[in-house]
Design an enzyme around this catalytic site. Structure first.
Site, PDB file in Angstrom:
ATOM      1  CG  ASP A 151     -39.072   8.465 -55.624  1.00 19.51           C
ATOM      2  OD1 ASP A 151     -39.669   8.189 -56.682  1.00 19.51           O
ATOM      3  OD2 ASP A 151     -38.158   9.321 -55.552  1.00 19.51           O
TER       4      ASP A 151
ATOM      5  CD  GLU B  96     -47.720   4.602 -63.396  1.00 16.85           C
ATOM      6  OE1 GLU B  96     -48.763   4.983 -63.969  1.00 16.85           O
ATOM      7  OE2 GLU B  96     -46.608   5.141 -63.553  1.00 16.85           O
TER       8      GLU B  96
ATOM      9  CG  ASN C 154     -45.763  10.854 -58.428  1.00 19.24           C
ATOM     10  OD1 ASN C 154     -45.048  10.534 -57.483  1.00 19.24           O
ATOM     11  ND2 ASN C 154     -45.711  10.243 -59.598  1.00 19.24           N
TER      12      ASN C 154
ATOM     13  CG  HIS D 183     -41.991  13.680 -58.248  1.00 18.54           C
ATOM     14  ND1 HIS D 183     -42.550  12.833 -59.176  1.00 18.54           N
ATOM     15  CD2 HIS D 183     -42.214  14.935 -58.713  1.00 18.54           C
ATOM     16  CE1 HIS D 183     -43.067  13.535 -60.167  1.00 18.54           C
ATOM     17  NE2 HIS D 183     -42.880  14.826 -59.913  1.00 18.54           N
TER      18      HIS D 183
ATOM     19  CG  ASP E  87     -50.726   0.772 -63.856  1.00 20.88           C
ATOM     20  OD1 ASP E  87     -49.777   1.295 -64.443  1.00 20.88           O
ATOM     21  OD2 ASP E  87     -51.657   1.431 -63.325  1.00 20.88           O
TER      22      ASP E  87
END
Length: 378
Positions: free
Chosen positions: A266, A292, A257, A262, A249
């Site tokens: 990415d 994630e 974010n 976003h 994780d």
């Protein structure tokens, strides 16, 4: 109308049917050019048969020869384009009138046998390179690609058979013509079919790949992971070999974010996936499990090997360099939960254990490794 003219019209109609069928193909943008080359080639083949209805008319014979030559050399251009090779257009454009002019001149001067030998040479210059390209140069070769190469070889062999027949006995020339006329429709239909189905098979491959891969990172998704692991686990269980699961994780990803949007998130996901992939063995399986989270399956890895891999990943992500779009002081950390297979090979259960271990890693401060509390042979 003579029998030969009926045969010629039938060949023209067959070429038109193949051309019409090719219009139903919808390849990706990068393959549109090769499809257009194929379509123009088949269209020229239909024209060559149309004008060959009057082979004794010099001008019509020349037009027919030009269309046939264009068909030949555009097939080679099609093959080069399909294999992502550069097309030598100056050479191909030169060969079209050269072939048409020589063939027309030989026929008009009654040198029928020489014309046959000449076309065998031309076929060798076109069909053999095409067969080689589709057999050895094309990426992601399909069954249809191999079939297309085989048809090209058959085309060449038919020409060789015809020209050899002439050399052995001149009286056999009629038999040679009959053999070639029987086989030409099959060859035309076969290479047209193989070219079209080649695009369709590639589409199926692409859809299959999209179904099992995450579109953002390019790594396997859950479905792809399950398919990749299933067969491997069966083998490991039969041989009582260990394996390990690492659930990863990205720590505080929500902040990424919130701070960078976003698009920034990415970038982090893509770069992290690439970095993880470089730190794994070729046999290891990496998948984006959701959001994630990433999951790694390590075949034939005991607890010690899994620990070493997890520590390498932990340190490697800490030292990861980021693109200029990210702040210089940005540092990503990850939390890892580890579970080890053997003697229990229940993937669902090991997945839950790895998830529980990951939860403990996050609860205990993140940027760390936790192990599932199971007995393992290490």
């Amino acid at each position: 109308m003579t029998t030969e003219q009926i045969y010629t019209l039938a060949m023209m109609q067959l070429a038109l049917v193949i051309l019409l069928a090719s219009t139903r193909v919808a390849p990706p943008q990068q393959d549109v050019r090769s499809l257009r080359l194929f379509q123009i080639s088949v269209g020229c083949d239909a024209l060559s048969w149309l004008f060959y209805l009057w082979p004794m008319q010099p001008m019509l014979l020349l037009i027919s020869s030009l269309a046939a030559a264009t068909n030949f050399w555009l097939l080679l251009a099609f093959a080069l384009s399909r294999c992502n090779k550069a097309v030598p257009w100056p050479l191909l454009v030169l060969m079209i009138p050269l072939q048409a002019g020589i063939y027309t001149w030989l026929n008009l001067h009654g040198m029928e046998y020489a014309a046959l030998h000449f076309m065998t040479l031309i076929t060798a210059l076109v069909a053999l390179p095409i067969a080689w390209l589709f057999c050895f140069q094309k990426q992601n070769r399909t069954v249809s690609d191999q079939g297309f190469a085989l048809v090209m070889l058959c085309w060449f062999l038919v020409c060789v058979l015809r020209t050899v027949t002439v050399e052995f006995h001149e009286d056999w020339i009629l038999s040679g013509y009959l053999v070639s006329q029987v086989l030409w429709p099959g060859i035309l239909a076969a290479y047209g079919l193989m070219a079209i189905t080649g695009y369709l098979e590639e589409t199926q491959q692409r859809l299959r790949a999209e179904a099992v891969h995450d579109p953002l990172t390019g790594q396997l998704n859950r479905r792809g992971l399950n398919e990749a692991v299933a067969a491997c686990l069966s083998y490991l269980q039969r041989n009582q070999q260990p394996a390990a699961l690492l659930m990863i994780d990205l720590d505080h990803f929500k902040r990424v974010n919130d701070q960078f949007g976003h698009d920034g998130g990415d970038v982090v996901l893509v770069q992290t996936a690439k970095a993880i992939k470089t730190m794994l063995r070729q046999s290891d399986v990496l998948a984006r499990f959701g959001g994630e989270e990433f999951l790694i399956f390590l075949p034939a890895a005991n607890l010690q090997m899994a620990t070493t891999t997890a520590q390498r990943l932990l340190e490697g992500i800490r030292q990861l360099e980021w693109p200029a779009s990210m702040p210089e002081d940005y540092q990503l950390t990850i939390s890892i939960g580890v579970s080890v297979f053997g003697p229990d090979y229940d993937f669902g259960r090991q997945l839950r254990l790895a998830d529980q271990a990951l939860y403990r890693a996050k609860q205990n401060g993140r940027d760390r490794i936790e192990f599932a509390g199971i007995a393992a042979d290490n």
